[in-house]
Design a protein around this motif. Structure first.
Motif, short mmCIF file in Angstrom:
data_model
loop_
_atom_site.label_atom_id
_atom_site.label_comp_id
_atom_site.label_asym_id
_atom_site.label_seq_id
_atom_site.Cartn_x
_atom_site.Cartn_y
_atom_site.Cartn_z
N GLU A 40 0.86 -1.18 0.00
CA GLU A 40 0.00 0.00 0.00
C GLU A 40 0.89 1.24 0.00
N GLY A 41 0.26 2.41 -0.08
CA GLY A 41 1.01 3.66 0.08
C GLY A 41 1.92 4.02 -1.08
N LEU A 42 1.72 3.40 -2.26
CA LEU A 42 2.59 3.67 -3.40
C LEU A 42 1.87 4.42 -4.52
N ASP A 43 0.64 4.82 -4.29
CA ASP A 43 -0.22 5.37 -5.35
C ASP A 43 0.38 6.56 -6.08
N LYS A 44 1.11 7.42 -5.36
CA LYS A 44 1.62 8.66 -5.97
C LYS A 44 2.95 8.48 -6.70
#
Length: 522
Positions: free
Chosen positions: A103-107
């Protein structure tokens, strides 16, 4: 498979840790000494190592917006977070940590190389935006579901994949399954995939792959259709006529009209509604078509304005550069002459002459800026006037169309009232041949009740029509106001201040150049 907390106290990435890491990895010797004195802007850092620091939580990384490479391996990180500002990151190493969820890789849309080796990850997910991903190392985790790897088919640039050490690697079909389903791979578990191996894998799974590809193509077509519809809706919103090419407004009039829904069951009303709806939607379609047409005109007007503004600024800049180049040529000649002047009086004279030339250059550049200000002011006034006329005409014509809708609603109301009175008389005389619902029959207790029901329905319809008119008028006027205010602020105020500051800085710099000359050597 993961690191345990050791005797060192777990840490969070803080300012002290970041400053120390940047200094240690920054310039060395004289350059390093200067950097330490002046400080290093985190925004300038391109590569950063934070490995083996017992980090438990990722934090305080928001200043590293230009970072392209980040090492966070060999820590005790449990959650991927705090990386949203690192939008230029290309290489990220999170291996040898305690991460359980991807998770936490969207940007991190530019990420090409991602290493998550030796963690506790049980599922590949939440990486949809990493479209540039080229290398993925996620070996020695808890991945046990081979079918979950189908998720990786979306990464068309993925060439290298390491899955070694996961539970599913013990299965006989592991390697051919991965090779067959992930067709873009060149390397799997550090081994080159040869053509024989690829052919054998494709042969084994070709039926399943064909079915999967069929499903993917169908899903992609659906996504493409949704994108087209979303794009069209955005266009329709920009034209202030969204949904007016459908029955949306008509349906909205009846959605909250409980009385109208009851009255629709009266004998003869169904045919009346069909005719009314057809005519109503016809006028809505006219508004829709007109709105798109006018949107194109406004868009063209805005584009022509910006083209005019850019041309004026470009021409003004060229004139300014011509004057600056003339001065630069003069300065070169003067600075070549100064070392050969031995008489102090002549030297002072040349320096005074230079400062006058600087002042005259400042005057010329400021005159050009004032000229541009006048040009832009006139262009903006013309544009504002033209656009205001276009918006006014659009509003007037839309109000004309919507008046037609009100007239239709009034005519429908009169016809519905007539049918209601006739039906009431039949109910009273017990001459009504058709069966009607009980909730409708309750409206025919007396004349006032049925008239009130018809009037309530009519009022709701008119309110919906009025709201649509207000929505169109309010939004386009807000757009006009916002656009013009933005132009005044950006093109008149901010641009002028910036240009004046540039001219003053140039003038100061030119004066400093001659003041800083070592004239004692001349």
């Amino acid at each position: 498979m993961s690191r345990l907390y050791d005797t060192v106290e777990p840490s969070v990435i803080d300012e002290d840790m970041l400053h120390k890491a940047v200094e240690e990895q920054g310039p060395k010797e004289e350059a390093g000494r200067i950097a330490k004195i002046e400080g290093i802007d985190f925004n300038d850092v391109r590569s950063l190592r934070l490995d083996f620091k017992n980090i438990l939580k990722i934090d305080n990384m928001w200043s590293f917006t230009c970072l392209t490479k980040l090492q966070l391996d060999n820590n005790i990180i449990e959650k991927i977070e705090g990386l949203d500002m690192l939008v230029n990151l290309i290489w990220l190493d999170l291996s040898f940590n305690n991460i359980e969820v991807l998770e936490g890789l969207d940007k991190l849309c530019k990420l090409e190389d991602l290493t998550l080796y030796n963690n506790r990850i049980a599922r590949v997910e939440n990486m949809d935006t990493l479209t540039q991903l080229h290398v993925l190392s996620i070996g020695n985790n808890d991945l046990g579901d081979l079918e979950n790897l189908i998720y990786l088919r979306r990464f068309k640039n993925l060439k290298t994949l390491n899955l070694n050490g996961n539970p599913f690697c013990e299965r006989e079909e592991y390697r051919p399954y991965v090779i067959a389903y992930l067709t873009t791979l060149d390397y799997l578990d550090y081994r080159l995939i040869d053509e024989n191996t690829r052919s054998a894998a494709n042969e084994k799974y070709h039926l399943a792959i064909e079915e999967l590809m069929h499903d993917e193509e169908a899903a992609q077509r659906k996504i493409d259709e949704q994108k087209v519809k979303a794009g069209e809706f955005v266009l329709h919103q920009a034209a202030y006529v969204e949904m007016l090419n459908t029955a949306s407004l008509f349906d909205m009039m009846y959605a909250e009209d409980s009385e109208g829904q009851k009255l629709a069951a009266m004998p003869g009303v169904d045919e009346l509604l069909l005719v009314y709806k057809e005519k109503f939607m016809g006028v809505c379609q006219q508004v829709f078509d007109y709105g798109l047409q006018e949107h194109d005109k406004r868009k063209e007007e805005v584009q022509q304005f910006w083209d005019c503004i850019e041309e004026a600024k470009r021409e003004n800049k060229q004139l300014g550069m011509q004057k600056i180049n003339v001065f630069i040529d003069y300065k070169k000649r003067l600075f070549q002459e100064l070392p050969h002047i031995t008489e102090q009086k002549l030297l002072d004279s040349r320096m005074e002459e230079y400062n006058r030339e600087v002042s005259e250059l400042w005057d010329r550049l400021m005159a050009l800026e004032l000229q541009l200000v006048d040009q832009l002011e006139e262009a903006i006034k013309d544009f504002e006037r033209n656009l205001a006329d276009m918006v006014s005409n659009f509003v007037e014509n839309c109000q004309g169309f919507i008046s037609q809708l009100r007239d239709m609603e009034n005519q429908h109301h009169e016809k519905l009232l007539e049918i209601s009175i006739v039906t009431l008389e039949k109910v009273v005389k017990n001459e009504l041949d058709e069966e009607i619902p009980e909730d409708l029959r309750l409206l025919f207790v007396d004349k006032d009740t049925i008239i009130n029901a018809v009037s309530t329905s009519h009022d709701i319809h008119l309110l919906k029509i009025d709201n649509k008119e207000d929505d169109i008028v309010t939004r386009i006027n807000q757009w006009l106001t916002s656009l013009i205010e933005g132009i005044h602020q950006e093109e008149e105020v901010k641009r002028n201040r910036s240009r004046v500051s540039e001219i003053n800085n140039l003038s100061d710099h030119l004066r400093d150049e001659i003041d800083n000359l070592d004239l004692q050597n001349y």
